[in-house]
Design a protein around this motif. Structure first.
Motif, PDB file in Angstrom:
ATOM      1  N   GLY A  21       7.493  -2.691  -9.110  1.00  0.00           N
ATOM      2  CA  GLY A  21       8.436  -1.645  -8.747  1.00  0.00           C
ATOM      3  C   GLY A  21       7.856  -0.242  -8.789  1.00  0.00           C
ATOM      4  N   VAL A  22       6.525  -0.141  -8.898  1.00  0.00           N
ATOM      5  CA  VAL A  22       5.893   1.165  -9.008  1.00  0.00           C
ATOM      6  C   VAL A  22       5.207   1.549  -7.698  1.00  0.00           C
ATOM      7  N   VAL A  23       5.557   2.738  -7.192  1.00  0.00           N
ATOM      8  CA  VAL A  23       4.937   3.263  -5.983  1.00  0.00           C
ATOM      9  C   VAL A  23       4.155   4.530  -6.355  1.00  0.00           C
ATOM     10  N   VAL A  24       2.870   4.557  -5.997  1.00  0.00           N
ATOM     11  CA  VAL A  24       2.018   5.703  -6.279  1.00  0.00           C
ATOM     12  C   VAL A  24       1.888   6.546  -5.007  1.00  0.00           C
ATOM     13  N   THR A  25       2.033   7.869  -5.151  1.00  0.00           N
ATOM     14  CA  THR A  25       1.888   8.768  -4.008  1.00  0.00           C
ATOM     15  C   THR A  25       0.531   9.471  -4.063  1.00  0.00           C
ATOM     16  N   ALA A  26      -0.187   9.437  -2.939  1.00  0.00           N
ATOM     17  CA  ALA A  26      -1.473  10.130  -2.801  1.00  0.00           C
ATOM     18  C   ALA A  26      -1.335  11.213  -1.748  1.00  0.00           C
ATOM     19  N   SER A  27      -1.834  12.403  -2.073  1.00  0.00           N
ATOM     20  CA  SER A  27      -1.852  13.505  -1.113  1.00  0.00           C
ATOM     21  C   SER A  27      -3.295  13.679  -0.659  1.00  0.00           C
ATOM     22  N   ILE A  28      -3.565  13.302   0.600  1.00  0.00           N
ATOM     23  CA  ILE A  28      -4.932  13.324   1.117  1.00  0.00           C
ATOM     24  C   ILE A  28      -4.960  14.023   2.477  1.00  0.00           C
ATOM     25  N   THR A  29      -6.128  14.239   3.038  1.00  0.00           N
ATOM     26  CA  THR A  29      -6.208  14.913   4.333  1.00  0.00           C
ATOM     27  C   THR A  29      -5.790  13.958   5.470  1.00  0.00           C
ATOM     28  N   ASN A  30      -5.261  14.555   6.537  1.00  0.00           N
ATOM     29  CA  ASN A  30      -4.984  13.769   7.744  1.00  0.00           C
ATOM     30  C   ASN A  30      -6.254  13.065   8.243  1.00  0.00           C
ATOM     31  N   GLU A  31      -7.387  13.759   8.129  1.00  0.00           N
ATOM     32  CA  GLU A  31      -8.648  13.185   8.598  1.00  0.00           C
ATOM     33  C   GLU A  31      -8.957  11.879   7.868  1.00  0.00           C
ATOM     34  N   ALA A  32      -8.676  11.836   6.572  1.00  0.00           N
ATOM     35  CA  ALA A  32      -8.931  10.620   5.802  1.00  0.00           C
ATOM     36  C   ALA A  32      -8.025   9.482   6.276  1.00  0.00           C
ATOM     37  N   VAL A  33      -6.768   9.827   6.572  1.00  0.00           N
ATOM     38  CA  VAL A  33      -5.829   8.804   7.068  1.00  0.00           C
ATOM     39  C   VAL A  33      -6.359   8.202   8.374  1.00  0.00           C
ATOM     40  N   ASP A  34      -6.841   9.075   9.263  1.00  0.00           N
ATOM     41  CA  ASP A  34      -7.368   8.600  10.546  1.00  0.00           C
ATOM     42  C   ASP A  34      -8.666   7.822  10.360  1.00  0.00           C
ATOM     43  N   ASP A  35      -9.538   8.355   9.521  1.00  0.00           N
ATOM     44  CA  ASP A  35     -10.861   7.767   9.316  1.00  0.00           C
ATOM     45  C   ASP A  35     -10.750   6.347   8.754  1.00  0.00           C
ATOM     46  N   LEU A  36      -9.832   6.152   7.832  1.00  0.00           N
ATOM     47  CA  LEU A  36      -9.672   4.829   7.222  1.00  0.00           C
ATOM     48  C   LEU A  36      -8.639   3.985   7.987  1.00  0.00           C
ATOM     49  N   GLY A  37      -7.957   4.603   8.945  1.00  0.00           N
ATOM     50  CA  GLY A  37      -6.955   3.869   9.718  1.00  0.00           C
ATOM     51  C   GLY A  37      -5.812   3.375   8.847  1.00  0.00           C
ATOM     52  N   LEU A  38      -5.362   4.221   7.938  1.00  0.00           N
ATOM     53  CA  LEU A  38      -4.330   3.800   6.982  1.00  0.00           C
ATOM     54  C   LEU A  38      -2.981   3.631   7.663  1.00  0.00           C
ATOM     55  N   GLN A  39      -2.371   2.490   7.444  1.00  0.00           N
ATOM     56  CA  GLN A  39      -1.071   2.184   8.053  1.00  0.00           C
ATOM     57  C   GLN A  39      -0.190   1.430   7.063  1.00  0.00           C
ATOM     58  N   THR A  40       1.091   1.611   7.218  1.00  0.00           N
ATOM     59  CA  THR A  40       2.039   0.838   6.422  1.00  0.00           C
ATOM     60  C   THR A  40       1.713  -0.648   6.545  1.00  0.00           C
ATOM     61  N   GLY A  41       1.680  -1.319   5.416  1.00  0.00           N
ATOM     62  CA  GLY A  41       1.404  -2.751   5.395  1.00  0.00           C
ATOM     63  C   GLY A  41      -0.017  -3.084   4.977  1.00  0.00           C
ATOM     64  N   ASP A  42      -0.923  -2.102   5.071  1.00  0.00           N
ATOM     65  CA  ASP A  42      -2.321  -2.339   4.682  1.00  0.00           C
ATOM     66  C   ASP A  42      -2.446  -2.558   3.170  1.00  0.00           C
ATOM     67  N   GLU A  43      -3.331  -3.445   2.797  1.00  0.00           N
ATOM     68  CA  GLU A  43      -3.776  -3.514   1.399  1.00  0.00           C
ATOM     69  C   GLU A  43      -4.627  -2.290   1.135  1.00  0.00           C
ATOM     70  N   ALA A  44      -4.435  -1.652   0.001  1.00  0.00           N
ATOM     71  CA  ALA A  44      -5.219  -0.460  -0.307  1.00  0.00           C
ATOM     72  C   ALA A  44      -5.249  -0.243  -1.812  1.00  0.00           C
ATOM     73  N   TYR A  45      -6.135   0.623  -2.247  1.00  0.00           N
ATOM     74  CA  TYR A  45      -6.241   0.975  -3.658  1.00  0.00           C
ATOM     75  C   TYR A  45      -5.909   2.452  -3.844  1.00  0.00           C
ATOM     76  N   ALA A  46      -5.185   2.757  -4.900  1.00  0.00           N
ATOM     77  CA  ALA A  46      -5.038   4.140  -5.362  1.00  0.00           C
ATOM     78  C   ALA A  46      -6.155   4.366  -6.366  1.00  0.00           C
ATOM     79  N   ILE A  47      -6.989   5.366  -6.092  1.00  0.00           N
ATOM     80  CA  ILE A  47      -8.175   5.626  -6.914  1.00  0.00           C
ATOM     81  C   ILE A  47      -7.962   6.942  -7.664  1.00  0.00           C
ATOM     82  N   ILE A  48      -8.090   6.908  -8.992  1.00  0.00           N
ATOM     83  CA  ILE A  48      -7.808   8.102  -9.798  1.00  0.00           C
ATOM     84  C   ILE A  48      -8.868   8.256 -10.891  1.00  0.00           C
ATOM     85  N   LYS A  49      -9.502   9.420 -10.929  1.00  0.00           N
ATOM     86  CA  LYS A  49     -10.492   9.734 -11.971  1.00  0.00           C
ATOM     87  C   LYS A  49      -9.770   9.880 -13.319  1.00  0.00           C
TER      88      LYS A  49
END
Lengths: 68, 68, 68, 68, 68, 68
Positions: F32-60
């Protein structure tokens, strides 16, 4: 004035793109490497950042990760 | 695996200094520029970071400032 | 040299505590407010930071949260 | 609830500017000092941040640099 | 008091390791996931953080990257 | 390639909202936990991020605070 940030990379601005509140500034630091900074529009205006300007990318050591 | 961070600077590790919890890793990215990363000791061990290793300094665009 | 960081709080250093790699510098910015900065020991040495020095706490706008 | 961030600066909101995704909130912390926070629009809505509200600028010690 | 940080992950502290200035706190947020926070020793003492405590990992959205 | 960031939370993208320069990506990490990431539009395009994709939230780790 000197700042504690350990990473101060000298280069030349190759792009300034302003959004509604946030701007992206791209700095060519040489060797084919371009660093992207996401800063406020106000900072862009305040410093008068323009393509062609000499500028530094400033990064605190605790904001740098390592990948291998 | 590809990461969203806009800045991925390729280089070679020229120093690893561990404290009690925090380590400083220095990466020579060429052109006489050395980037310092402050990361956890656990990360140093986990990635087996050593002087001489090829490595990347990874920096999120929102962590880059500009000076002029 | 001018930096893009929106927050540059003038004050006086009231404490410098070095660990093995990371130091804590406390800056009194007036009005009873003391700001704590966690920076590298190298930065402390490089800038010669000492209790009593005039100094600025520098903070990027994207690193500031708001609580209410 | 108490948060670990070492810097919690009390003040009053003097400006809220929303962009498409990112908002800038300006907090007057007294002594003529205004701190700018760059946060999500969602956070502005969620906390109902408005000019005139009492609020805190919250900053982690590792996000503070020192200049001298 | 409510904070603007979008990510507030509830869990239980499973480890607190103090260095000379910086501590690592590990929080089990369920589903086999443990989040590591690097904070000041002072924060650990101030909040009285101990293994077994209920706690939240708090992360600003602009500090989250995405990998795919 | 392995990254030093201590927190790599596996999930599925449940929302991508682009602004003019900055995008918000929401990743459901389970429980039930949703993590929000604020990233550049360029990164979204570069990685082709779309709803439904498996992905990782990466945090230092140095970007994680603790609340209790």
């Amino acid at each position: 004035m000197k700042i504690s940030a350990r990473n101060q990379l000298k280069g030349r601005i190759v792009g300034v793109a302003k959004g509604q509140t946030t701007a992206h500034v791209r700095i060519d630091i040489g060797g084919g490497v371009v660093v992207t900074a996401s800063i406020t529009n106000e900072a862009v205006d305040d410093l008068g950042l323009q393509t062609g300007d000499e500028a530094y990318a400033i990064i605190k050591a605790s904001d740098v990760m390592v990948a291998k």
